[in-house]
Design an enzyme around this catalytic site. Structure first.
Site, PDB file in Angstrom:
ATOM      1  N   GLU A 176      -3.757 -25.110 -28.321  1.00 48.14           N
ATOM      2  CA  GLU A 176      -3.899 -23.788 -28.924  1.00 48.14           C
ATOM      3  C   GLU A 176      -4.319 -23.936 -30.381  1.00 48.14           C
ATOM      4  O   GLU A 176      -3.657 -24.622 -31.150  1.00 48.14           O
ATOM      5  CB  GLU A 176      -2.543 -23.076 -28.856  1.00 48.14           C
ATOM      6  CG  GLU A 176      -2.657 -21.627 -28.519  1.00 48.14           C
ATOM      7  CD  GLU A 176      -1.297 -20.963 -28.370  1.00 48.14           C
ATOM      8  OE1 GLU A 176      -0.246 -21.553 -28.701  1.00 48.14           O
ATOM      9  OE2 GLU A 176      -1.287 -19.806 -27.917  1.00 48.14           O
ATOM     10  N   TYR A 199      -8.829 -17.009 -32.522  1.00 45.09           N
ATOM     11  CA  TYR A 199      -7.864 -17.682 -31.647  1.00 45.09           C
ATOM     12  C   TYR A 199      -8.663 -18.428 -30.587  1.00 45.09           C
ATOM     13  O   TYR A 199      -9.600 -17.873 -30.010  1.00 45.09           O
ATOM     14  CB  TYR A 199      -6.938 -16.662 -30.974  1.00 45.09           C
ATOM     15  CG  TYR A 199      -6.053 -17.298 -29.922  1.00 45.09           C
ATOM     16  CD1 TYR A 199      -4.785 -17.769 -30.247  1.00 45.09           C
ATOM     17  CD2 TYR A 199      -6.501 -17.455 -28.609  1.00 45.09           C
ATOM     18  CE1 TYR A 199      -3.993 -18.391 -29.296  1.00 45.09           C
ATOM     19  CE2 TYR A 199      -5.707 -18.082 -27.655  1.00 45.09           C
ATOM     20  CZ  TYR A 199      -4.460 -18.542 -28.003  1.00 45.09           C
ATOM     21  OH  TYR A 199      -3.673 -19.163 -27.052  1.00 45.09           O
TER      22      TYR A 199
END
Ligand code: GDP
Ligand code: MN
Length: 392
Positions: free
Chosen positions: A197, A109
């Site tokens: 993101e 991530y």
């Protein structure tokens, strides 16, 4: 404003970030042709909606033939995809992105968020990628790495190396990680993004190991869109609430809520205070609508129309503290709105500030029946009483 995954990937590609080759399709035939064009032996068909959680909901399909690409595209396009982020009604899929499937070794991530505490863009990363980052944050917060960026000096190489090391990247992947993070940061600053993101960022093996972006989500500052032509062109109005789209076209800030008292207010602060006052008196606001400064009669009429498009609205609270605005304009606008829209619900009007006496006089002398109040508290109490009565 948000953009689709494929748009985010195209944007990142223009910053030299590695993303899978792919193309966007609006129907199955197009999807098949894209798969043939990009080649390979396996593809991923991904529903393009502005919500995440598609993987678990059937919006991401890995397939092994062009025929299956067409079938997967056909099954997604035209249907509503329900993920944990869309709400029970789901989102209509109107396009899919087809890309070459990657041989994933590990998922990470990587996010760039504005941290309200430090008021700085912060890199947030984790070796636990591909899954919901909120879950990782809840269950094992120590697995989330944060690095704050000083806006005056930007993101430094050592900071990138620190983040990369902490999530387990090393060797040949290290310079790739540094280049990637700096590119995303530069893109974010250039384009006035509020958030970027990447989930997952992945290590894939095709000969050498490489870092590649498999899913990307970007959101941008609406107030900066005037200087972001390329981003503005990516806007997909089908993904937004139609009332909010209409309102922004008239220079109004409208946000739908779930109560029954319509609110027309000038200034975001006063709007928040009005919602609080309504809630304090036991009522529920139907919306948040800020007409802003310089509310012409046309603007006020548009505001009334948008608020009344919500069938739950039982009365409208108009709360104006005119500074740049003028109460006489607001009053004229309300009369114009009542006449042209044939408003059936009661209007509770509280005016204060510039030209207040003139504004009140215009309302009093009109043959329409406005309910007026001296202050916000009284106005909110009246609105709650009426909304409650109208409901029975
Ligand atoms: P999201 O669920 O909406 O966040 O959609 P993602 O694009 O993140 O896809 C969900 C999952 O699908 C990822 O975490 C990957 O595990 C998988 N996935 C996405 N792209 C590929 C790919 O190219 N190859 C393979 N094998 N899996 C993929
Ligand atoms: Mn994802």
């Amino acid at each position: 404003m948000n953009i689709h995954e494929y748009q985010a990937k195209e944007l990142l590609k223009s910053y030299d970030v590695l993303v899978p080759s792919g193309g966007v399709a609006f129907n199955a035939v197009q999807a098949g042709r894209i798969a043939e064009e990009i080649g390979g032996s396996a593809w991923v068909v991904k529903a393009q909606i502005h919500a995440g959680g598609r993987g678990k909901a059937g919006g991401v399909k890995v397939v092994g033939s062009v025929d299956e690409v067409k079938k997967a595209a056909d099954a997604m396009i035209g249907n509503r995809l329900i993920t944990h982020q869309t709400g029970p009604e789901g989102s209509l899929v109107q396009r899919v992105w087809i890309e070459q499937a990657s041989d994933i070794k590990k998922e990470f991530y990587l996010g760039f968020l504005i941290d309200r505490g430090t008021q700085r863009i912060t890199v947030v990363a984790s070796g636990e990628g591909g899954v919901e980052i909120e879950e990782v944050a809840r269950e094992s917060p120590e697995k989330i790495i944060k690095e704050v960026i000083d806006p005056a000096i930007g993101l430094r190489d050592f900071q990138c190396r620190k983040v990369a090391t902490a999530i387990g990247l090393k060797g040949k992947l290290m310079p790739q990680a540094v280049k990637l993070m700096k590119a995303i940061y530069r893109c974010m600053r250039d384009k006035d993004a509020l958030q970027a993101e990447i989930n997952p960022l992945a290590i894939v093996a095709s000969g050498d190991e490489k870092l590649i972006v498999l899913d990307a989500k970007f959101s941008f500052d609406d107030n900066a869109l005037y200087r972001q032509k390329i981003i503005t062109e990516m806007r997909d109005l089908a993904e937004e609430d139609p009332k909010e789209v209409e309102a922004s076209g008239h220079g109004l800030n409208y946000i739908a809520l779930d109560g029954n008292i319509g609110c027309i207010v000038n200034g975001a602060g006063l709007a928040m205070a009005s919602l609080d006052a309504i809630t304090l008196h036991g009522g529920r606001p139907a919306n948040f609508l800020d007409v802003g400064g310089g509310a012409s009669p046309e603007k006020v009429t548009n505001a009334c129309r948008i608020v009344l498009e919500d069938p739950n609205v039982k009365c409208i609270l108009v709360n104006i503290f005119a500074g740049i605005n003028r109460c006489d304009w607001i009053a004229k606008g309300l009369i114009q709105a009542c006449n042209s829209l044939h408003i059936k619900v009661p209007l509770i009007v509280r005016l204060a500030g510039t030209n207040v006496d003139e504004g009140r006089k215009i309302l009093a002398e009109s043959d329409l029946s406005f309910l007026t109040a001296e202050n916000l508290d009284a106005a909110a109490a009246k609105a709650v009483e009426i909304a409650g009565k109208n409901q029975l």
